[in-house]
Design an enzyme around this catalytic site. Structure first.
Site, PDB file in Angstrom:
ATOM      1  N   LYS A 198       0.874   3.900  -3.273  1.00 31.16           N
ATOM      2  CA  LYS A 198       0.275   5.143  -3.115  1.00 31.16           C
ATOM      3  C   LYS A 198       1.242   6.198  -3.435  1.00 31.16           C
ATOM      4  O   LYS A 198       0.988   7.267  -3.799  1.00 31.16           O
ATOM      5  CB  LYS A 198      -0.234   5.172  -1.526  1.00 31.16           C
TER       6      LYS A 198
ATOM      7  N   TYR B 257       0.642  -1.032   0.125  1.00 35.29           N
ATOM      8  CA  TYR B 257      -0.169  -0.135  -0.004  1.00 35.29           C
ATOM      9  C   TYR B 257       0.865   1.324  -0.163  1.00 35.29           C
ATOM     10  O   TYR B 257       0.632   2.263  -0.743  1.00 35.29           O
ATOM     11  CB  TYR B 257      -0.923  -0.068   1.345  1.00 35.29           C
TER      12      TYR B 257
HETATM   13  P1  NDP Z   1     -13.657   1.680   1.173  1.00 40.95           P
HETATM   14  O1  NDP Z   1     -13.309   0.416   1.325  1.00 40.95           O
HETATM   15  O2  NDP Z   1     -14.592   2.137   2.049  1.00 40.95           O
HETATM   16  O3  NDP Z   1     -14.465   1.573  -0.355  1.00 40.95           O
HETATM   17  C1  NDP Z   1     -13.747   1.328  -1.354  1.00 40.95           C
HETATM   18  C2  NDP Z   1     -14.454   1.699  -2.677  1.00 40.95           C
HETATM   19  O4  NDP Z   1     -13.769   1.114  -3.944  1.00 40.95           O
HETATM   20  C3  NDP Z   1     -15.824   0.851  -2.804  1.00 40.95           C
HETATM   21  O5  NDP Z   1     -16.697   1.389  -3.457  1.00 40.95           O
HETATM   22  C4  NDP Z   1     -15.317  -0.627  -3.425  1.00 40.95           C
HETATM   23  O6  NDP Z   1     -16.413  -1.088  -4.209  1.00 40.95           O
HETATM   24  C5  NDP Z   1     -14.596   0.189  -4.592  1.00 40.95           C
HETATM   25  N1  NDP Z   1     -13.532  -0.492  -5.288  1.00 40.95           N
HETATM   26  C6  NDP Z   1     -12.461  -1.370  -4.833  1.00 40.95           C
HETATM   27  N2  NDP Z   1     -11.751  -1.867  -5.663  1.00 40.95           N
HETATM   28  C7  NDP Z   1     -12.229  -1.649  -6.930  1.00 40.95           C
HETATM   29  C8  NDP Z   1     -11.855  -1.924  -8.160  1.00 40.95           C
HETATM   30  N3  NDP Z   1     -10.972  -2.558  -8.311  1.00 40.95           N
HETATM   31  N4  NDP Z   1     -12.639  -1.400  -9.200  1.00 40.95           N
HETATM   32  C9  NDP Z   1     -13.600  -0.542  -8.970  1.00 40.95           C
HETATM   33  N5  NDP Z   1     -13.986   0.133  -7.733  1.00 40.95           N
HETATM   34  C10 NDP Z   1     -13.245  -0.773  -6.474  1.00 40.95           C
HETATM   35  O7  NDP Z   1     -12.492   2.757   0.856  1.00 40.95           O
HETATM   36  P2  NDP Z   1     -12.466   4.159   1.523  1.00 40.95           P
HETATM   37  O8  NDP Z   1     -13.493   5.093   1.253  1.00 40.95           O
HETATM   38  O9  NDP Z   1     -11.719   3.962   2.964  1.00 40.95           O
HETATM   39  O10 NDP Z   1     -11.111   4.652   0.724  1.00 40.95           O
HETATM   40  C11 NDP Z   1     -11.204   5.403  -0.654  1.00 40.95           C
HETATM   41  C12 NDP Z   1      -9.646   5.635  -1.059  1.00 40.95           C
HETATM   42  O11 NDP Z   1      -9.208   6.584   0.119  1.00 40.95           O
HETATM   43  C13 NDP Z   1      -8.738   4.395  -1.105  1.00 40.95           C
HETATM   44  O12 NDP Z   1      -7.959   4.713  -2.442  1.00 40.95           O
HETATM   45  C14 NDP Z   1      -7.910   4.520  -0.031  1.00 40.95           C
HETATM   46  O13 NDP Z   1      -6.913   3.913  -0.243  1.00 40.95           O
HETATM   47  C15 NDP Z   1      -7.873   5.960   0.313  1.00 40.95           C
HETATM   48  N6  NDP Z   1      -7.743   6.279   1.939  1.00 40.95           N
HETATM   49  C16 NDP Z   1      -8.629   5.718   2.788  1.00 40.95           C
HETATM   50  C17 NDP Z   1      -8.456   6.051   4.211  1.00 40.95           C
HETATM   51  C18 NDP Z   1      -9.280   5.558   5.051  1.00 40.95           C
HETATM   52  O14 NDP Z   1      -8.826   5.571   6.468  1.00 40.95           O
HETATM   53  N7  NDP Z   1     -10.474   5.138   4.981  1.00 40.95           N
HETATM   54  C19 NDP Z   1      -7.038   6.850   4.585  1.00 40.95           C
HETATM   55  C20 NDP Z   1      -6.268   7.111   3.654  1.00 40.95           C
HETATM   56  C21 NDP Z   1      -6.681   7.002   2.213  1.00 40.95           C
HETATM   57  P3  NDP Z   1     -16.502  -2.580  -4.742  1.00 40.95           P
HETATM   58  O15 NDP Z   1     -15.760  -3.463  -3.733  1.00 40.95           O
HETATM   59  O16 NDP Z   1     -17.767  -3.042  -4.934  1.00 40.95           O
HETATM   60  O17 NDP Z   1     -15.614  -2.708  -6.003  1.00 40.95           O
END
Ligand code: NDP
Length: 263
Positions: free
Chosen positions: A161, A157
């Protein structure tokens, strides 16, 4: 403040839950049409339908895997077919990892590279021409504080990133002359349903006080001692994608409650 987003077309990946869902809500609240992408079709369609009904904007739920070339191509094609292209692209889909460098196989590195980096590369190739044709646009990447301040349990990760952050900077210089602004954000702790699920799993055998567990995580990492809500991060992201942020080009912004320990 009028963000000037009414009537624009915004594409958000990872839009069915968490930060991406909050960003989609944010764009819709400003009167933008929103193309919402994620793999799971049912949850995505439900949220897209709800947002369209509540906000009176057009949404397009597009079930696709942005970690694949075919998924990215479909997202570009269907968006172009429906709206003629995009004004805003938010590369948000992503996921944490858990491994050691000694033990993680090549396949795992490749899978995260495809999700965190190649999705952004492929969607830039697909959407930049449509933005050029519309006279400009915005691309925003959602990386992580881990891009600059690594957590030891998720090397893949951290590395992918960090690569996304550099991709954002590099893309910004390539397209700034076309009126396309590219930026990146590095969130810290954001309280999504996935964090709650993990906390419940981790505390299941020790009394189940998952809230205390999350409070402890926040106290350990964030200077302000708490998680952000997805909406708090989304507000900042929607602003960065708006005309009000017109002089922000090629930067990465921490949104982390003081978690970053350097300057
Ligand atoms: P969630 O796990 O809550 O949601 C992830 C979303 O991405 C879902 O809608 C999922 O839907 C979708 N997704 C995952 N893989 C794919 C794929 N291959 N193709 C299309 N859609 C995909 O994530 P967060 O809201 O926590 O995180 C969002 C972003 O923010 C990420 O990039 C994460 O790294 C970053 N981030 C999050 C933090 C946190 O504390 N939450 C902190 C720092 C960064 P589905 O599984 O149905 O595809």
């Amino acid at each position: 403040m009028d963000l000037g987003l009414a009537g624009k077309v915004a594409v958000v990946t990872g839009a069915s839950v968490g930060i991406g869902l909050a960003v989609s809500e944010g764009f819709a609240a400003e009167g933008a049409s929103v193309v919402m992408a994620a793999r799971g079709a049912d949850r995505l369609a439900a949220e897209a339908g709800r947002i369209a009904a509540e906000r009176g904007v057009e949404t397009l739920a597009l079930a696709c895997d942005v970690a694949t070339a075919a998924g990215c191509a479909e997202l570009v094609a269907r968006t172009t077919e429906r709206f003629g292209g995009a004004d805003v692209l938010v590369n948000n889909a992503g996921s944490g990892s858990n491994e050691t460098i000694q033990e993680a196989p090549d396949e795992k590195w490749q899978a995260y590279w495809d999700l965190h980096v190649m999705a952004a590369v492929r969607l830039a190739r697909g959407f930049v021409p449509t933005m050029r044709a519309r006279g400009g646009g915005v691309v925003l990447h959602n990386a992580s504080i881990c891009a600059v301040q690594p957590l030891s349990y998720e090397p893949i990760y951290n590395v992918t990133k960090a690569a996304l952050m550099m991709f954002s900077k590099t893309l910004s210089t390539e397209v700034v002359g076309d009126g396309i602004r590219v930026n990146c954000i590095n969130p810290g702790l954001v309280l999504t349903p996935d964090w709650v699920k993990t906390a419940k799993q981790l505390t299941a055998d020790s009394g189940g006080d998952w809230q205390a567990h999350l409070d402890g995580v926040a106290r350990e990492h964030a200077a302000n001692g708490r998680f952000a809500t997805p909406a708090e991060v989304a507000d900042f992201m929607v602003f960065l994608c708006s005309e009000r942020a017109s002089y922000s080009v090629g930067s990465t912004y921490p949104v982390d409650g003081g978690m970053l320990r350097g300057v």
